[in-house]
Design an enzyme around this catalytic site. Sequence first.
Site, short mmCIF file in Angstrom:
data_model
loop_
_atom_site.label_atom_id
_atom_site.label_comp_id
_atom_site.label_asym_id
_atom_site.label_seq_id
_atom_site.Cartn_x
_atom_site.Cartn_y
_atom_site.Cartn_z
CE LYS A 255 -8.42 -4.44 -0.14
NZ LYS A 255 -7.27 -5.25 0.27
NE ARG A 330 3.25 -2.92 -0.18
CZ ARG A 330 3.30 -4.25 -0.11
NH1 ARG A 330 4.31 -4.89 -0.68
NH2 ARG A 330 2.37 -4.91 0.51
#
Length: 479
Positions: A255, A330
Amino acid sequence: MIKLQLANQSQLPNAQAVLFTADKPDLASGNVPADEIELADRLREAKKPIISIFKNNKDLFLQFIELNPTGYLNLEAARKAGGILATELKSLKINSILLSTDSTDSSLLLAYAEGLALGSYQFGRYKKEVPEIYIKTIFLKGNIDQNQIADLEGLIQGTFLARDLVNIPASHQSAEQLSESIKEIGSDSGFKVEILNKSKIEALKMGGLLSVAAGSLDPPTFNILEWKPENAKNSQPVIFVGKGVVFDTGGLTLKPTPNSMDLMKSDMAGAAAVIGALYTVAKTKLPFHVIGLIPATDNRPGVRATEPGDVITMYDGTTVEVMNTDAEGRLILGDALHYAKKYNPEIVIDLATLTGAAARAIGQQGIVYMSTADEKSKDTLEKSGEAVYERCVEFPLWEEYGELIKSDIADLKNVASGANAAAITAGKFLEHFIDYPWIHLDIAAPAYISANDSYRPKFGTGVGVRLLINFLKNRYQNE
């Protein structure tokens, strides 16, 4: 911890707050001294959010809300009034107060107390001088009973618990440490806990969870929480699944920072909501069979970290081309959703700080959801969202979105090409792993906020706890 109790003439505190709802309120009925009524009325007309009167060694606080034809907005107005009162009481270091209202609607008094209690939350366990929650006891005077008070107290405690868990930094909360906290919380409240360690996760071949954990020095865990009372109203369990990424660097798809990785201790807010909800269910002995599933790990760019382009095999045998290691939630949820099938659930609800796309779509004002459940279940969710003011907005799961996550070399890829509909394609990925009625809640925006918002504090908000409890109660209210 804040204690709520019915007003008792032998224990009444010196501080009192009255919530007025009438267009022309009878201030004298709220114990306003006769010589203060005219001034108080002028301040009311000037829309002063709170009026403070001190007389005869007693504090009296007056607050006013305008009733709205849309009922749930009145509840939120009462909560916000309670949040304002919390700030006032903290500044005056008042630790007990009597609440009342001129309304005959008991739900407004309960909402007023809820806002005061939730607005009193503080987190400072790592400070040299740990700040106190000044409000110790809230007395309620009105048409309510002890069961309602006990339920509200359990709900507040569950929300505080979720807030605490989100606010704990990763330096004090690995996946294993989170599991230890779950065991302690289960022991305190009464729900059962089973923890699968890394070797059991490997034996089950939970490839999604193992791939996210591959770069970490700390092993993953898979946590099973269960409350099954003898008088359960549901023959099939309701299952809550919470994303438990205790810190998310993005893995090798690192990130950028600031304002992205800086906030990533909050990436387990879905897990925190499930833990807080199970605590409340068990503590208040709700007659529902509820199971919580929490896959937990951190996501780091370690030596053996999953690389973009790698192909992994999920718990259900699906192969996934991992195009972006920052789309990790996910992957662990996919394994957990497949695991839920073994319980033959009535419905499964997952909660996850899953996508920035959901946050950009509707901001912290609500929750994006997708669902395969029936209309009654979705209607119950949306009404519960309004009731607790954690409003839910449905996004579609059209077939075309499934085409966007097909891989050339595996069954699926974990992200679609391009940024369009990113929240939906994440939900579409999760849908692959279910064969039961299901609701996906993307809580990325409201789970962790940068400034106080009335009774919602800066940082961890505990979003989801109150929503899940209200959903359970509404779903079975006529059974």
